[in-house]
Design a protein around this motif. Sequence first.
Motif, PDB file in Angstrom:
ATOM      1  N   SER A   1      64.771  17.235  54.977  1.00  0.00           N
ATOM      2  CA  SER A   1      65.914  17.932  55.604  1.00  0.00           C
ATOM      3  C   SER A   1      65.492  18.521  56.944  1.00  0.00           C
ATOM      4  O   SER A   1      64.301  18.592  57.263  1.00  0.00           O
ATOM      5  N   ALA A   2      66.473  18.981  57.704  1.00  0.00           N
ATOM      6  CA  ALA A   2      66.166  19.611  58.990  1.00  0.00           C
ATOM      7  C   ALA A   2      65.323  20.874  58.773  1.00  0.00           C
ATOM      8  O   ALA A   2      64.394  21.136  59.530  1.00  0.00           O
ATOM      9  N   HIS A   3      65.639  21.633  57.742  1.00  0.00           N
ATOM     10  CA  HIS A   3      64.859  22.849  57.478  1.00  0.00           C
ATOM     11  C   HIS A   3      63.417  22.499  57.139  1.00  0.00           C
ATOM     12  O   HIS A   3      62.479  23.159  57.603  1.00  0.00           O
ATOM     13  N   ASP A   4      63.247  21.447  56.374  1.00  0.00           N
ATOM     14  CA  ASP A   4      61.909  20.998  55.969  1.00  0.00           C
ATOM     15  C   ASP A   4      61.118  20.490  57.179  1.00  0.00           C
ATOM     16  O   ASP A   4      59.949  20.850  57.370  1.00  0.00           O
ATOM     17  N   ILE A   5      61.763  19.692  58.013  1.00  0.00           N
ATOM     18  CA  ILE A   5      61.118  19.178  59.232  1.00  0.00           C
ATOM     19  C   ILE A   5      60.721  20.355  60.123  1.00  0.00           C
ATOM     20  O   ILE A   5      59.605  20.416  60.646  1.00  0.00           O
ATOM     21  N   ALA A   6      61.650  21.306  60.271  1.00  0.00           N
ATOM     22  CA  ALA A   6      61.391  22.469  61.117  1.00  0.00           C
ATOM     23  C   ALA A   6      60.201  23.274  60.576  1.00  0.00           C
ATOM     24  O   ALA A   6      59.290  23.631  61.328  1.00  0.00           O
ATOM     25  N   MET A   7      60.200  23.545  59.270  1.00  0.00           N
ATOM     26  CA  MET A   7      59.116  24.347  58.683  1.00  0.00           C
ATOM     27  C   MET A   7      57.777  23.625  58.817  1.00  0.00           C
ATOM     28  O   MET A   7      56.757  24.261  59.123  1.00  0.00           O
ATOM     29  N   ASN A   8      57.781  22.327  58.580  1.00  0.00           N
ATOM     30  CA  ASN A   8      56.527  21.580  58.725  1.00  0.00           C
ATOM     31  C   ASN A   8      56.057  21.581  60.181  1.00  0.00           C
ATOM     32  O   ASN A   8      54.851  21.638  60.447  1.00  0.00           O
ATOM     33  N   GLY A   9      57.026  21.533  61.097  1.00  0.00           N
ATOM     34  CA  GLY A   9      56.687  21.617  62.516  1.00  0.00           C
ATOM     35  C   GLY A   9      56.097  22.977  62.871  1.00  0.00           C
ATOM     36  O   GLY A   9      55.086  23.066  63.571  1.00  0.00           O
TER      37      GLY A   9
ATOM     38  N   VAL B   1      51.028  15.055  66.197  1.00  0.00           N
ATOM     39  CA  VAL B   1      51.299  15.949  65.059  1.00  0.00           C
ATOM     40  C   VAL B   1      52.784  15.940  64.731  1.00  0.00           C
ATOM     41  O   VAL B   1      53.178  15.844  63.557  1.00  0.00           O
ATOM     42  N   ALA B   2      53.627  16.004  65.761  1.00  0.00           N
ATOM     43  CA  ALA B   2      55.072  15.957  65.550  1.00  0.00           C
ATOM     44  C   ALA B   2      55.484  14.620  64.939  1.00  0.00           C
ATOM     45  O   ALA B   2      56.354  14.558  64.057  1.00  0.00           O
ATOM     46  N   MET B   3      54.827  13.545  65.389  1.00  0.00           N
ATOM     47  CA  MET B   3      55.123  12.218  64.825  1.00  0.00           C
ATOM     48  C   MET B   3      54.799  12.191  63.330  1.00  0.00           C
ATOM     49  O   MET B   3      55.529  11.596  62.538  1.00  0.00           O
ATOM     50  N   GLN B   4      53.692  12.838  62.968  1.00  0.00           N
ATOM     51  CA  GLN B   4      53.339  12.890  61.543  1.00  0.00           C
ATOM     52  C   GLN B   4      54.399  13.633  60.731  1.00  0.00           C
ATOM     53  O   GLN B   4      54.727  13.244  59.618  1.00  0.00           O
ATOM     54  N   VAL B   5      54.926  14.718  61.312  1.00  0.00           N
ATOM     55  CA  VAL B   5      55.959  15.490  60.605  1.00  0.00           C
ATOM     56  C   VAL B   5      57.205  14.623  60.402  1.00  0.00           C
ATOM     57  O   VAL B   5      57.785  14.583  59.314  1.00  0.00           O
ATOM     58  N   ILE B   6      57.603  13.914  61.457  1.00  0.00           N
ATOM     59  CA  ILE B   6      58.793  13.057  61.361  1.00  0.00           C
ATOM     60  C   ILE B   6      58.546  11.908  60.370  1.00  0.00           C
ATOM     61  O   ILE B   6      59.408  11.595  59.533  1.00  0.00           O
TER      62      ILE B   6
ATOM     63  N   GLU C   1      63.554  20.049  68.058  1.00  0.00           N
ATOM     64  CA  GLU C   1      62.388  20.167  68.948  1.00  0.00           C
ATOM     65  C   GLU C   1      61.228  19.318  68.421  1.00  0.00           C
ATOM     66  O   GLU C   1      60.489  18.709  69.199  1.00  0.00           O
ATOM     67  N   VAL C   2      61.083  19.296  67.100  1.00  0.00           N
ATOM     68  CA  VAL C   2      60.033  18.459  66.500  1.00  0.00           C
ATOM     69  C   VAL C   2      60.288  16.996  66.846  1.00  0.00           C
ATOM     70  O   VAL C   2      59.375  16.268  67.258  1.00  0.00           O
ATOM     71  N   ALA C   3      61.555  16.589  66.716  1.00  0.00           N
ATOM     72  CA  ALA C   3      61.915  15.202  67.031  1.00  0.00           C
ATOM     73  C   ALA C   3      61.635  14.880  68.504  1.00  0.00           C
ATOM     74  O   ALA C   3      61.094  13.813  68.828  1.00  0.00           O
ATOM     75  N   LYS C   4      61.964  15.815  69.385  1.00  0.00           N
ATOM     76  CA  LYS C   4      61.705  15.611  70.817  1.00  0.00           C
ATOM     77  C   LYS C   4      60.205  15.448  71.087  1.00  0.00           C
ATOM     78  O   LYS C   4      59.793  14.573  71.846  1.00  0.00           O
ATOM     79  N   CYS C   5      59.410  16.327  70.486  1.00  0.00           N
ATOM     80  CA  CYS C   5      57.956  16.231  70.657  1.00  0.00           C
ATOM     81  C   CYS C   5      57.440  14.885  70.156  1.00  0.00           C
ATOM     82  O   CYS C   5      56.550  14.287  70.757  1.00  0.00           O
ATOM     83  N   ALA C   6      57.985  14.431  69.036  1.00  0.00           N
ATOM     84  CA  ALA C   6      57.569  13.147  68.465  1.00  0.00           C
ATOM     85  C   ALA C   6      57.912  12.012  69.426  1.00  0.00           C
ATOM     86  O   ALA C   6      57.107  11.117  69.677  1.00  0.00           O
ATOM     87  N   GLU C   7      59.113  12.091  69.998  1.00  0.00           N
ATOM     88  CA  GLU C   7      59.540  11.059  70.965  1.00  0.00           C
ATOM     89  C   GLU C   7      58.622  11.018  72.187  1.00  0.00           C
ATOM     90  O   GLU C   7      58.390   9.966  72.767  1.00  0.00           O
ATOM     91  N   GLN C   8      58.121  12.210  72.550  1.00  0.00           N
ATOM     92  CA  GLN C   8      57.223  12.277  73.709  1.00  0.00           C
ATOM     93  C   GLN C   8      55.784  11.924  73.353  1.00  0.00           C
ATOM     94  O   GLN C   8      54.891  12.031  74.190  1.00  0.00           O
ATOM     95  N   GLY C   9      55.586  11.516  72.098  1.00  0.00           N
ATOM     96  CA  GLY C   9      54.276  11.000  71.723  1.00  0.00           C
ATOM     97  C   GLY C   9      53.317  12.024  71.140  1.00  0.00           C
ATOM     98  O   GLY C   9      52.148  11.711  70.915  1.00  0.00           O
ATOM     99  N   ASP C  10      53.791  13.241  70.851  1.00  0.00           N
ATOM    100  CA  ASP C  10      52.906  14.229  70.224  1.00  0.00           C
ATOM    101  C   ASP C  10      52.583  13.758  68.799  1.00  0.00           C
ATOM    102  O   ASP C  10      53.474  13.622  67.952  1.00  0.00           O
TER     103      ASP C  10
ATOM    104  N   GLU D   1      45.474  20.193  67.759  1.00  0.00           N
ATOM    105  CA  GLU D   1      46.305  20.784  68.804  1.00  0.00           C
ATOM    106  C   GLU D   1      47.589  19.990  68.925  1.00  0.00           C
ATOM    107  O   GLU D   1      47.592  18.766  68.773  1.00  0.00           O
ATOM    108  N   THR D   2      48.664  20.690  69.180  1.00  0.00           N
ATOM    109  CA  THR D   2      49.950  20.021  69.289  1.00  0.00           C
ATOM    110  C   THR D   2      50.848  20.757  70.273  1.00  0.00           C
ATOM    111  O   THR D   2      50.772  21.983  70.401  1.00  0.00           O
TER     112      THR D   2
END
Lengths: 329, 329
Positions: B153-161, B225-230, B214-223, B175-176
């Motif tokens: 869920s969005a809450h889960d993605i956010a918390m993991n982020g 750690v964020a990609m792992q969360v997504i 924001e997590v999704a945006k970071c993942a799109e930009q190649g971060d 580092e992320t």
Amino acid sequence: MENRKRFLGIDGGGTRTTAIVSDESGHILAGAVGHSINYYSVGMDQARANCAAIMKELQVEYGFAEYDAAFIGMSALDQEASEEATLAFASPIIQAKSIYMHSDSYIALMAGTLGSPGGLIISGTGSMAIAMQQNGELSVVGGWGYLLGDQGSAHDIAMNGIKAAIAGYEQFGEETYLSQQVLDYFAISHMRELIEVYYNPRMERHLVAGFATEVAKCAEQGDKVAMQVIDQAVCDLEKHAEMLVKKLGNFEGVKIGVYGGVFQHNRYIYEQLKGKIELKHNHVKVDLLGFPPEIGAIICCFQRTGTSLTEDILQQLSTTYPRRSTASA
Amino acid sequence: MENRKRFLGIDGGGTRTTAIVSDESGHILAGAVGHSINYYSVGMDQARANCAAIMKELQVEYGFAEYDAAFIGMSALDQEASEEATLAFASPIIQAKSIYMHSDSYIALMAGTLGSPGGLIISGTGSMAIAMQQNGELSVVGGWGYLLGDQGSAHDIAMNGIKAAIAGYEQFGEETYLSQQVLDYFAISHMRELIEVYYNPRMERHLVAGFATEVAKCAEQGDKVAMQVIDQAVCDLEKHAEMLVKKLGNFEGVKIGVYGGVFQHNRYIYEQLKGKIELKHNHVKVDLLGFPPEIGAIICCFQRTGTSLTEDILQQLSTTYPRRSTASA
């Protein structure tokens, strides 16, 4: 004898407050336990009222109204309070020539290191770690609270146990005896009833944390999933310890104290952590806290008044405060 | 034309309620939006008052006071309510020859499957999955709420982020760029201020969930750690889908709908999930929900009154309710 200095040490924990009085020989003269003085939890007025009740008990029972120094370990803080903030909380409730207020983890650290550089890992309902470096600088690791962190705490172990039980029930994860334990502990007959029980109203944190004991029992009985949860807690606490070791540097005889219900009630976690850290860093010694935090607050009074802390004084503190040789959080 | 049957469909979600009225040709005649009717969230009196306000709007604006059938999707429920419970909530507020009340996920499922066997995965602030098997039996997977579950869920993605950002800050993890994003999103200048901002008072769930973007945006930009969360979210949603596939069995043309903000605003998650499930199970088709849940409630009215659901009717529903072609949760 009557003109000896009197020190007041207060541990203002999350759920209750312990106050003790010592003289300058380290003789514990009095003690009182009361409700929380955490002004974030109970509000400033209630916190001050709870503190006043403890002060009154010390006066009525023991005749103490004034102190040479008072040191408050306050769970609402994560650094030393300014003089203004200290007086705003403590004045005129506490009558002392000097009053200091710092975090409750700081007094626990002082109880472990007796004022020397060293570290402390706390794992009770919550978890955190704190170190005082050789230059006197303090560092905090963890302590992000039960939703953002507190890895290795009882609440964390409990939640991971409950989630593993749900995963078992959902067939997302391995079957585990934790599923049955969740039904028993929360007094429900079907896993999905947990939703109602947990959220409506929101279950109190300490009640959730209590399930950590069931996870530990399952692990002892060989339940693989429960063992993984306990090992994860060890691993998380180890990360905290590693960070303390890194911050403290490489001098000989680095002490890391551990404190709180998780270490006290779960020998396995304590011994695993101690074993791993001491094996990896042979200049480090990990031990259960010898004194409870309120004694740490008394030790701070000695320090701040320039009263040197001799072996005799430590011996006095130890023998005249037998109630809690190691403390629980 | 005036004697045609009139159906009332209500989606009583967690934060707002949408009601629509159709005739038996599938023509949407009216709609109204109001506050939550979840009696667990707002209490029974308030829930009934909020429902009454919506009924009044339909009466004042469109002149509708009575219906042939009404179907309520109620976020407080996870199964169909008894007649007593339904009337206790809806009578005398809703005037209808027959009134039914079921979970809000059930009407969303019906919006996807149009009454046929199939499944639905919801991932908005929370997450859950539901399936109706060929024998009509319903199964629920997930939906344990934001503290016990709601993986993907969005809450889960956010918390993991947020937790990954903290781990980066603590040097427990990689580092992320998420660490900077946490500071920006929560308008703080130092990571440890998050504790105060998050707990005092406790941050509202939907505000936390907003950080998923924001997590999704970071993942799109190649971060990384964020990609792992997504990717973890995709993996968790895949588990839900797998369980639905298992429960639905092996008949041809199994439909699994997906619904909610996470799928709608995060194309990557939707496409990954769709791709993985369809590749692995070639009898399964995964798609975004074609109709919003309130249309699902109308479809239930057709079903329960024995009014057959023709292609013409579906076409009517689609063309006369253009406001939300796909829905957000």
